[in-house]
Every structure is written in structure tokens, then in C-alpha cells.
Design a protein around this motif. Structure first.
Motif, mmCIF file in Angstrom:
data_model
loop_
_atom_site.group_PDB
_atom_site.id
_atom_site.type_symbol
_atom_site.label_atom_id
_atom_site.label_comp_id
_atom_site.label_asym_id
_atom_site.label_seq_id
_atom_site.Cartn_x
_atom_site.Cartn_y
_atom_site.Cartn_z
ATOM 1 N N ILE A 1 0.598 -0.959 0.486
ATOM 2 C CA ILE A 1 0.325 0.315 0.575
ATOM 3 C C ILE A 1 1.266 1.516 0.010
ATOM 4 C CG2 ILE A 1 -1.502 0.831 1.369
ATOM 5 C CD1 ILE A 1 -1.820 -1.415 2.154
ATOM 6 N N LEU A 2 1.857 1.305 1.027
ATOM 7 C CA LEU A 2 2.614 2.739 0.903
ATOM 8 C C LEU A 2 3.555 2.555 -0.400
ATOM 9 C CD1 LEU A 2 3.630 1.935 4.821
ATOM 10 C CD2 LEU A 2 1.922 3.779 3.383
ATOM 11 N N THR A 3 4.070 1.795 -1.316
ATOM 12 C CA THR A 3 5.110 1.583 -1.712
ATOM 13 C C THR A 3 4.537 2.813 -2.930
ATOM 14 O OG1 THR A 3 5.974 -0.341 -1.381
ATOM 15 C CG2 THR A 3 7.137 0.406 -3.552
ATOM 16 N N PRO A 4 4.027 2.946 -3.618
ATOM 17 C CA PRO A 4 3.287 3.515 -4.583
ATOM 18 C C PRO A 4 3.178 4.772 -3.944
ATOM 19 C CG PRO A 4 2.071 2.020 -4.510
ATOM 20 C CD PRO A 4 2.441 1.160 -3.873
ATOM 21 N N PHE A 5 3.105 5.350 -2.835
ATOM 22 C CA PHE A 5 3.173 6.719 -2.472
ATOM 23 C C PHE A 5 4.329 7.539 -2.397
ATOM 24 C CE2 PHE A 5 -1.206 4.538 -1.903
ATOM 25 C CZ PHE A 5 -2.138 5.919 -3.003
ATOM 26 N N LEU A 6 5.356 6.900 -1.449
ATOM 27 C CA LEU A 6 6.396 6.917 -0.829
ATOM 28 C C LEU A 6 7.669 6.554 -1.837
ATOM 29 C CD1 LEU A 6 5.219 6.059 3.224
ATOM 30 C CD2 LEU A 6 4.870 8.306 1.799
ATOM 31 N N GLY A 7 7.895 5.500 -2.152
ATOM 32 C CA GLY A 7 8.853 4.559 -3.123
ATOM 33 C C GLY A 7 9.901 3.897 -1.881
ATOM 34 N N GLU A 8 10.485 3.660 -2.435
ATOM 35 C CA GLU A 8 10.966 2.552 -2.419
ATOM 36 C C GLU A 8 12.775 2.788 -1.157
ATOM 37 O OE1 GLU A 8 12.869 2.585 -6.235
ATOM 38 O OE2 GLU A 8 10.565 1.991 -5.252
ATOM 39 N N GLY A 9 13.182 4.431 -1.930
ATOM 40 C CA GLY A 9 13.627 5.300 -1.017
ATOM 41 C C GLY A 9 13.392 5.786 0.308
ATOM 42 N N VAL A 10 12.337 5.542 0.407
ATOM 43 C CA VAL A 10 11.825 6.541 1.670
ATOM 44 C C VAL A 10 10.855 5.782 2.400
ATOM 45 C CG1 VAL A 10 9.893 7.821 2.882
ATOM 46 C CG2 VAL A 10 10.863 8.548 0.773
ATOM 47 N N LEU A 11 10.913 3.598 1.991
ATOM 48 C CA LEU A 11 10.826 3.355 2.956
ATOM 49 C C LEU A 11 11.309 2.400 3.603
ATOM 50 C CD1 LEU A 11 7.041 0.717 1.126
ATOM 51 C CD2 LEU A 11 7.830 3.256 3.492
ATOM 52 N N LEU A 12 12.650 2.743 2.883
ATOM 53 C CA LEU A 12 14.213 1.895 2.886
ATOM 54 C C LEU A 12 15.051 2.907 4.850
ATOM 55 C CD1 LEU A 12 16.383 0.626 2.905
ATOM 56 C CD2 LEU A 12 18.064 2.001 1.348
ATOM 57 N N SER A 13 14.608 4.107 3.961
ATOM 58 C CA SER A 13 14.975 5.053 5.431
ATOM 59 C C SER A 13 14.603 4.822 6.776
ATOM 60 C CB SER A 13 15.170 6.546 4.767
ATOM 61 O OG SER A 13 15.910 6.434 3.932
ATOM 62 N N VAL A 14 12.711 4.044 6.411
ATOM 63 C CA VAL A 14 12.109 4.394 7.585
ATOM 64 C C VAL A 14 12.467 3.011 8.025
ATOM 65 C CG1 VAL A 14 9.723 3.953 8.198
ATOM 66 C CG2 VAL A 14 10.058 5.629 6.560
ATOM 67 N N GLY A 15 12.614 2.056 7.218
ATOM 68 C CA GLY A 15 12.689 0.725 7.906
ATOM 69 C C GLY A 15 13.965 0.769 8.439
ATOM 70 N N LEU A 16 15.127 1.762 8.249
ATOM 71 C CA LEU A 16 16.312 1.353 9.077
ATOM 72 C C LEU A 16 16.355 2.621 10.297
ATOM 73 C CD1 LEU A 16 18.723 2.037 5.958
ATOM 74 C CD2 LEU A 16 18.600 -0.037 7.237
ATOM 75 N N PHE A 17 15.092 3.109 9.927
ATOM 76 C CA PHE A 17 14.886 4.086 11.638
ATOM 77 C C PHE A 17 14.412 3.142 12.161
ATOM 78 C CE2 PHE A 17 12.161 6.316 14.304
ATOM 79 C CZ PHE A 17 13.239 7.350 14.349
#
Length: 384
Positions: free
Chosen positions: A239-255
Motif C-alpha cells: 500500500i505504501l510503496t506507490p506513494f512513498l517509494g522504496e527510497g523513503v521506505l528504506l530509510s523508514v525501515g532503518l530508522f
């Protein structure tokens, strides 16, 4: 071994290369399913060590390359997340079932499932002729002459050294240097794997020493983390990937990975690790997003080599981590600790994860490379 396995899968197909690790992984399990006496355990240990050279991480590497072959670029992050979610679900099921099985039955069931998985793959998984049907890459055979001519103008390395089937260290370095984003993703992969392996090498000793955890409580933590991660990867991430993109989700996951580890390091009560495990809803984004970024930086017939390169880097980090963090854990859990901070080794793991997080913030993910027919020589300008 991972770059070699990935590169061979680009040439001979994912299914052919998947057969090798899935078949070899059955042998060590079958030994312990038969007997767990001293001699059989040593036989298991030796064969497990040898087969892991090919099996450890290669199924995931080849599965990611297979998904990349069959899923459009715009949907690849969600597909990688779903693939990881299915793996997490399998981990939860295995952990849960093992609690109700005897030791002998556990290895027998594991052997039967490994055999069933291999048979299923051979019968039902459709193969893909990678180099014949897929398009564009930097090192694809259809472009070899064009790209080699271009490479000869800017590098003294001969094309024969670049396009050989057995990748050398120079080939891997060439791939890492081919894209700044690929290099940054490789750095993230190293520190992410270093932190994950360091955490696993330290946390069981820490929880047992501080809160007297037993194997059932460890299993509970793994189930909580696995269930939360499975739900997140199968439902939340697509659900989130189309809106945020993998770059943002990568940083969120690492945080959230950093937050998860730091919570463990300063845990003041037995319930804190349980609460921290729930953060897997977010930190499971890291691996599939990082793999998606890597996948989009190479062409279709380099997916195996690229994923194999990242898997090799991760495997190296998995070797380094216990050598660094296990002695550190032993020191700070002993009576001879320099200062009273039992979770110090885990906090150091968190600092390593923070390096990955900071590096992820520097990644600027561009649009993926275009996929065109290999018979279009005019597209060489885009490679330049």
C-alpha cells in the motif's frame, strides 16, 4: 559464491541454479533426521559447512532475480515485499510448529518439507530463458560488442575480462562502480547485515543474563516479530510503496531498526523486548526496499549478478559480525566489564545500523533504466 551463482543463473536460468542449493540443503537435515549421535552430528556439521557455501542465501538471491525477471519495474518493490512476507510467514510457521515437536520429529519434518519444496519447484515453477528474452543490461550478451567498444574508449580493461562467465573481484568492483546508487546500496547492505548478524549473536546471551529468558520466551519473541513483519510486508508495504517509494521506505525501515536495537540495549524490564519486537511492522521494510533499489540499477540479464553481489557482501558481513560483537557481549556481561552497561554491545550494533540509516538518506533514487530490445544499438547513449 553468491556472485558466481547469480551470474550463472543469468546465463543458464534461475530454475536450473535453484535446483542445486535446494537439493543440497536436504542432505544435512536428512542426516540429523536419521540420527543425532556424535558421529552423525560431526557428519552433519561438515556437510552443512560445505553445502552452505552454495546454499546459504542463494535461494533468496535467485528468488529475487526470478521475481525481477517477471514483474514490471513499477511493481517490483511491492513484489519483493510480498516475497519477503511469505518468507517471514514460513519462519513463523516453522518456529511455531517446532515448539510442539520432539527433537527427532523436528528434523524429520524439516527434511520432508525441504524435499517437498524442491519437488514443487522442479514441477511447477516455469523457467525463464534470461539472456534470450530479457532486455537491456549493461553486460547483456546482445550488447557485448557495443558496450565493449564503448568501454575500450574509457578503460584499458579488455572486454574479455568484463564479459566472462566467472566473475572476478575486478568484475564485482566494476559493477559496484557502475552506479553511485548501487555503491550506496551496497554500503547499506553491508551495515544492515552486520547489524542484523551482530544483534543475533548478542541478544540471546544478553536476555538470558539480564532477564533469565529461556528457549520458549526466545521463540515467543521470534513469533511476535515474525507475525508483525509478515502482516506488514504482505499488506502495509504494497500500500505504501506507490506513494512513498522504496527510497523513503528504506530509510523508514532503518530508522525503526535503530530504535528497535537501542530499546533492547537499555531494556529495564522483561516486557521491553516484547514491545520492541512489535517495531518489526516497520523495520522489515529495509531488506526488500534495498533489494528493489539494486534491482532497478541494472538491466534484466544482470539481475542474478547484481543480487548475488549484494548477497556476497551481506554474507561477508555475517562472518565479521560474530567476530566483533560476540567477544564484546561476553566482556560486558562478565564481572570484568570496564563499566556497568550489559547492553553496550547491542548499543554498538545500533550504531552500526545508524551508519546504514545515514547512508540511506543520501540515496537519491532516479527513474529506473529503460528496458528496450537488445537489437536497438542506438540506445547506447543512455548507457553513456
Amino acid at each position: 559464491m553468491m556472485p558466481l551463482v547469480g551470474n550463472l543463473s543469468d546465463r543458464y536460468g534461475r530454475k536450473a541454479l535453484l535446483t542445486l542449493p535446494m537439493s543440497l540443503s536436504i542432505i544435512p537435515l536428512a542426516i540429523l533426521a536419521y540420527s543425532r549421535s556424535r558421529n552423525f552430528f560431526y557428519a552433519y556439521y561438515v556437510l552443512k559447512t560445505l553445502t552452505s557455501m552454495v546454499c546459504e542465501g542463494s535461494v533468496q538471491c535467485l528468488a529475487l532475480a526470478y521475481v525481477a525477471d517477471n514483474v514490471p519495474v513499477r511493481r517490483r518493490a511491492a513484489a519483493f515485499g510480498i516475497l519477503s512476507g511469505i518468507g517471514s510467514a514460513a519462519f513463523v510457521c516453522g518456529t511455531f510448529i517446532a515448539r510442539f515437536l520432539s527433537t527427532a520429529s523436528t528434523f524429520q519434518v524439516a527434511t520432508a518439507v525441504a524435499i517437498a519444496g524442491t519437488v514443487y519447484m522442479r514441477i511447477f515453477l516455469p523457467d525463464v530463458a534470461v539472456e534470450e528474452s530479457l532486455k537491456t543490461p549493461i553486460l547483456c550478451r546482445g550488447k557485448e560488442k557495443i558496450v565493449a567498444d564503448f568501454a575500450n574508449e574509457i578503460s584499458p580493461i579488455k572486454s574479455e575480462q568484463i564479459f566472462k562467465s566467472r566473475p572476478s573481484l575486478r568484475d564485482m568492483l566494476t559493477m559496484l562502480q557502475s552506479s553511485k546508487i548501487f555503491t550506496q546500496a551496497a554500503v547499506v547492505a553491508f551495515f544492515l547485515s552486520l547489524s542484523d548478524a551482530g544483534f543475533q549473536a548478542s541478544v540471546t546471551y544478553y536476555l538470558k543474563a539480564e532477564f533469565h529468558f529461556n528457549k520458549d520466551q526466545f521463540a515467543d519473541l521470534m513469533v511476535i516479530s515474525g507475525v508483525a513483519g509478515t502482516v506488514s510486508q504482505l499488506i502495509v508495504m504494497p500500500i505504501l510503496t506507490p506513494f512513498l517509494g522504496e527510497g523513503v521506505l528504506l530509510s523508514v525501515g532503518l530508522f525503526f531498526s535503530c530504535a528497535h536495537i537501542f530499546l533492547y540495549s537499555v531494556a529495564w524490564s522483561f516486557w521491553v523486548p516484547y514491545a520492541a519486537s512489535m517495531l518489526s511492522i516497520f523495520f522489515v521494510f529495509s531488506q526488500p526496499c534495498m533489494r528493489t533499489i539494486v534491482s532497478k540499477q541494472v538491466g534484466s540479464c544482470e539481475q542474478g549478478k547484481a543480487q548475488g553481489c549484494i548477497s556476497g557482501i551481506s554474507s561477508f558481513a555475517n562472518v565479521v559480525a560474530p567476530l566483533v560483537f560476540s567477544p564484546l557481549s561476553a566482556l560486558f556481561l562478565s564481572d570484568n566489564a570496564p563499566f556497568d552497561f550489559p547492553g553496550f554491545s547491542i548499543m554498538c550494533v545500533g550504531f552500526a545500523m545508524m551508519v546504514a540509516f545515514v547512508q540511506s538518506l543520501m540515496i537519491r533514487v532516479p527513474p529506473p533504466i529503460a528496458e528496450e530490445r537488445v537489437d536497438n544499438p542506438n540506445h547506447i547513449d543512455s548507457y553513456a
